[in-house]
Design a protein around this motif. Sequence first.
Motif, short mmCIF file in Angstrom:
data_model
loop_
_atom_site.label_atom_id
_atom_site.label_comp_id
_atom_site.label_asym_id
_atom_site.label_seq_id
_atom_site.Cartn_x
_atom_site.Cartn_y
_atom_site.Cartn_z
N VAL A 1 0.84 -1.20 0.00
CA VAL A 1 0.00 0.00 0.00
C VAL A 1 0.88 1.25 0.00
CG1 VAL A 1 -1.63 1.35 1.39
CG2 VAL A 1 -1.97 -1.11 1.12
N VAL A 2 1.92 1.23 0.83
CA VAL A 2 2.78 2.41 0.93
C VAL A 2 3.54 2.64 -0.37
CG1 VAL A 2 4.70 3.46 2.16
CG2 VAL A 2 2.93 2.25 3.42
N ALA A 3 3.96 1.55 -1.02
CA ALA A 3 4.65 1.70 -2.30
C ALA A 3 3.75 2.40 -3.30
CB ALA A 3 5.08 0.34 -2.83
N LEU A 4 2.48 1.99 -3.33
CA LEU A 4 1.54 2.64 -4.25
C LEU A 4 1.35 4.11 -3.90
CD1 LEU A 4 -1.28 -0.01 -4.80
CD2 LEU A 4 0.32 0.94 -6.47
N LEU A 5 1.20 4.37 -2.58
CA LEU A 5 0.99 5.76 -2.14
C LEU A 5 2.18 6.64 -2.51
CD1 LEU A 5 -0.60 5.45 1.41
CD2 LEU A 5 -1.69 6.20 -0.70
N THR A 6 3.39 6.07 -2.40
CA THR A 6 4.59 6.85 -2.72
C THR A 6 4.53 7.34 -4.16
OG1 THR A 6 5.78 5.40 -1.23
CG2 THR A 6 7.11 6.81 -2.65
N VAL A 7 4.22 6.41 -5.06
CA VAL A 7 4.15 6.79 -6.47
C VAL A 7 3.02 7.81 -6.67
CG1 VAL A 7 3.74 5.93 -8.79
CG2 VAL A 7 5.08 4.58 -7.18
N ALA A 8 1.89 7.56 -6.02
CA ALA A 8 0.74 8.45 -6.21
C ALA A 8 1.06 9.86 -5.72
CB ALA A 8 -0.47 7.89 -5.46
N VAL A 9 1.68 9.97 -4.53
CA VAL A 9 1.99 11.30 -4.01
C VAL A 9 3.03 11.99 -4.89
CG1 VAL A 9 3.00 12.55 -2.05
CG2 VAL A 9 1.34 10.75 -1.65
N TYR A 10 3.98 11.19 -5.38
CA TYR A 10 4.99 11.77 -6.27
C TYR A 10 4.32 12.38 -7.49
CZ TYR A 10 8.94 12.18 -9.43
OH TYR A 10 9.87 12.67 -10.30
N ILE A 11 3.41 11.61 -8.09
CA ILE A 11 2.73 12.10 -9.29
C ILE A 11 1.87 13.32 -8.97
CG2 ILE A 11 0.94 11.52 -10.99
CD1 ILE A 11 2.12 8.68 -11.00
N TYR A 12 1.19 13.25 -7.84
CA TYR A 12 0.32 14.37 -7.44
C TYR A 12 1.14 15.66 -7.30
CZ TYR A 12 -2.98 17.10 -4.60
OH TYR A 12 -3.81 18.08 -4.12
N LEU A 13 2.26 15.56 -6.62
CA LEU A 13 3.05 16.77 -6.37
C LEU A 13 3.72 17.28 -7.64
CD1 LEU A 13 4.75 15.92 -2.96
CD2 LEU A 13 2.87 17.51 -3.38
N ARG A 14 4.13 16.34 -8.49
CA ARG A 14 4.95 16.75 -9.62
C ARG A 14 4.12 17.10 -10.86
NH1 ARG A 14 8.02 18.80 -12.18
NH2 ARG A 14 9.79 18.15 -13.44
N PHE A 15 3.03 16.37 -11.08
CA PHE A 15 2.36 16.52 -12.37
C PHE A 15 0.93 17.04 -12.30
CE2 PHE A 15 5.55 13.15 -13.03
CZ PHE A 15 6.31 13.80 -13.99
N SER A 16 0.35 17.16 -11.11
CA SER A 16 -1.05 17.59 -11.10
C SER A 16 -1.15 19.09 -10.89
CB SER A 16 -1.82 16.87 -10.00
OG SER A 16 -1.58 17.49 -8.76
N LYS A 17 -2.27 19.64 -11.30
CA LYS A 17 -2.49 21.08 -11.12
C LYS A 17 -2.56 21.43 -9.64
CE LYS A 17 -4.65 21.80 -15.57
NZ LYS A 17 -5.89 21.91 -16.35
N HIS A 18 -3.19 20.53 -8.88
CA HIS A 18 -3.25 20.76 -7.43
C HIS A 18 -1.85 20.86 -6.83
CE1 HIS A 18 -7.54 19.05 -6.72
NE2 HIS A 18 -7.50 20.04 -7.58
N GLY A 19 -1.00 19.95 -7.23
CA GLY A 19 0.36 19.93 -6.70
C GLY A 19 1.10 21.21 -7.06
N TYR A 20 0.87 21.67 -8.27
CA TYR A 20 1.51 22.90 -8.73
C TYR A 20 1.02 24.09 -7.90
CZ TYR A 20 2.84 26.59 -12.04
OH TYR A 20 3.37 27.70 -12.63
N GLU A 21 -0.29 24.13 -7.69
CA GLU A 21 -0.86 25.24 -6.91
C GLU A 21 -0.30 25.27 -5.50
OE1 GLU A 21 -5.08 24.73 -7.16
OE2 GLU A 21 -5.25 26.10 -8.88
N LEU A 22 -0.21 24.12 -4.87
CA LEU A 22 0.27 24.14 -3.49
C LEU A 22 1.74 24.52 -3.40
CD1 LEU A 22 1.93 21.43 -2.20
CD2 LEU A 22 -0.22 20.37 -2.76
N SER A 23 2.51 24.18 -4.44
CA SER A 23 3.91 24.64 -4.44
C SER A 23 3.97 26.15 -4.57
CB SER A 23 4.68 24.04 -5.61
OG SER A 23 4.56 22.67 -5.63
N VAL A 24 3.14 26.71 -5.43
CA VAL A 24 3.15 28.17 -5.61
C VAL A 24 2.77 28.85 -4.30
CG1 VAL A 24 2.13 30.12 -6.83
CG2 VAL A 24 2.67 28.04 -8.07
N VAL A 25 1.72 28.35 -3.65
CA VAL A 25 1.30 28.93 -2.38
C VAL A 25 2.45 28.85 -1.36
CG1 VAL A 25 -0.25 28.66 -0.39
CG2 VAL A 25 -1.15 28.52 -2.72
N GLY A 26 3.13 27.71 -1.34
CA GLY A 26 4.23 27.54 -0.39
C GLY A 26 5.40 28.45 -0.68
#
Lengths: 518, 367
Positions: free
Chosen positions: B213-238
Amino acid sequence: MTRPAIELRGITKTFGSIVANKNIDLDVRYGEILSILGENGSGKTTLMNMISGIYFPDAGQILINGHEVVIRSPKDAFAHGIGMIHQHFKLVDVFSAAENIVLGHEEKRFNKKAIAAEVREICELYGFDVDPEKKIYEMSVSEKQTVEIIKVLYRGADILILDEPTAVLTPQETEKLFAVLRRMRDAGKAIVIITHKLHEVLSLSDRVSVLRKGEYIGTVKTAETDETALTEMMVGKKVSLNIERNDPKSLEKRLEVKDLTCIDREGTQVLSNISFSANGGEILGIAGIAGSGQRELLEAIAGLQKYQTGEILYFDPATGETESLKDKTPMQIRELGVRLSFVPEDRLGMGLVGNMDIVDNMMLRSYRGGKSAFLDRKKPKDLADEIIEELEVATPGVHTQVRKLSGGNVQKVLVGREIAAAPTVFMAAYPVRGLDINSSYMIYNLLNKQKENGVAVIFVGEDLDVLIELCDRILVIGSGQITGLVDARRVTKEEIGLLMTRSVSSDGAAPEKEGEKE
Amino acid sequence: MKDAAALQKREKGEPLFHITKRAEIVWWKAWLIRLAAIAASLIVCAVISLLLGDINPFSFFGSMLNGAFGTARRCWNLFYELAILLSISLAVTPAFKMRFWNIGAEGQALIGGLATAACMYYFGGRIPTPLLFVVMIAASILAGMIWAVIPAVFKAFWNTNETLFTLMMNYVAIQLVTFMINFWVTSGSGTLPPMSAYALPTVGNAWILNILVVALLTVAVYIYLRFSKHGYELSVVGESENTALYVGINVKKVIIRTMLLSGALCGVTGLLLVGGTDHTISTSTVGGRGFTAIMVSWLGRFNPLFMVLTSFLLAFLKAGANQVSNDYKMNGSISDIITAVILFFVIGCEFFIQYRIAFRKHGKEEK
């Protein structure tokens, strides 16, 4: 009475490639008030920071009472009797005035009564009006400033440096401060005030030293000079830049600002009754001492700054409709179809994200496009390649973090992105600040091209030569008010300089007339 | 003569060294500094072990390796520990990238675990097991989200300090767990007996499901942060709230959305701990991993792939140091000392990667 307190000999300070102070000589004497006059960025504060131990000079000597000294820290400065009152107060809010005054002063035991008595003594001597028991957070700005001044006097300072002390004060408070300063001068102290307000210089100081672009221009006796002469020293002789400028054609009203008044969180009126219009096909310059409300004005137009009264209207060239931008967020403004581009003053803190690469910065405006939850980095990358090639951005590649680029290249990335959005209104705040000559001219050309395409360009500048040669009309603001609207082709540098340094409320003259007089 | 004296005086006045920020550092130099730091930390550890326990440094390190990889069971344990630590680190990372200092992962995971335990306690045996699993998953995620979104809402609308707020929520969660255990357990033991009958199914052995489960989550969070619009927005806010406002990002919405995600992932960790391995709950179920996760995330530069390495380092240190204190009959402090020394060097060396130290140059004054 005119014994020298501080003598500076050949002081130089550089920050990276920027020379903040170049080979400066200056004398400060006991029993006199010396004004250091200069535009923003002329190096006044840097120079004083070296005397008060915040910076260490790269070269040159500092003599105090005739002896060469090394000032490594504010503590050393205090040991030599130098006290600086900074523009931003350094007080502990929850402490009382007396507690703040003794803070960091090691020799004495903490005896509240004795301190209070001593503070009262200083107050009486110079005519301060402050309650030593009062907490800082309950104080007005002027009271806080008084505490700062007492603090340095309590430590036995004989040389006082005040950095723009009147910037935060009302005219009445300013008068009170001046009375105190005069009394301190008469008591034999050496007083230095950093300022860019000419009328204060003339009414308060005994001598004036002028700095311009980090260089020492000269010192004159206040009694032997006047506003015009000082302005000329401050802004310098006209320099011809040969910026290309075409006559505006097919002007059409694009943006109208009506009676804009804006009060910030501290309750200061940062903009009052601003009215003007910007036309498509011309460059409207905005001149003024930094911090006179330029930032707030542009941010109000961009939907980033709330304003209490007034209205901003946009005339859509495509539909011919008029839209009000009041109380709209940047997103709502965009949804109205207003194509507004904005190059803010703070490039890396607002216009761009320093830690992201060029491609990711290209997306800032456009990443929302499309229904996908994922980002499309293809188009931003193409745009980045295009901008790097066309604007000759010096970068190792599109994936370099923007903060690692030099100032000029950062600006090219930002301006390039904003132009790529095909704006109808283009606002730029100090777009050539810190840029070399070539990059500056490239930016001027880009702005001119926008003007020719019928875009309404608003250019906030600090270099008067540039404003005069680049713009069609120049709006001058001082302390949040419009002090003049002039034709850039006919105005002189001194005229703008005078308009910048006066405030409407104190002399009450109608600004427009003043501008047209010559 | 006078000039020379003045020069000397000035040199004396000048500080001994300056610290300047490095513009850029070649990658191999950075890694060289890191390796040197690890080598130095091992030497210091060996000296400490020699002085304190008269232990031969080689058998000391052998004992550490043995503790981490000695048997198959130890290996599985190591990877299980890695996985749990990583999953909670993944949870805090989106918040950290947004510069929202969520130090309440401990409580958010614990409350997720409590929700799981409550489902097992109340619904176990009463509803079909597949349905129970669905309820457990939903409840744990929801509980984590609630625990995380409360401080987020306060931060977004009233700009409260999220560090204090999330920290305090931890204690509320711990007290709530104590209360529920007392409420459920009427016998004198004070601990909730394992409800293994309703535990999540095992794959292979007790650890593999969690690791997968954690292996899957790792990949998912990586993709979320790197490639999704949400991930991009939260980086800009940060990176810069001003920039976010400038481009029209709704900062409040991003803060709340990101903390919902952070809390949900913490809830999943609670689910894995309670439903997957422990089958019961106590106040120490999360065991301080919510705080260790902060370090994992920072050391991994908020990159889920690097975080695999940093959580491995921490899991390894924990297992190895425990073994050392066992083998040499020393109390637990020795393992804390070892862990602290190694971390001190590993974190401390980042300073030398970021900054350069320039010493005063004599005689270079006059140009």
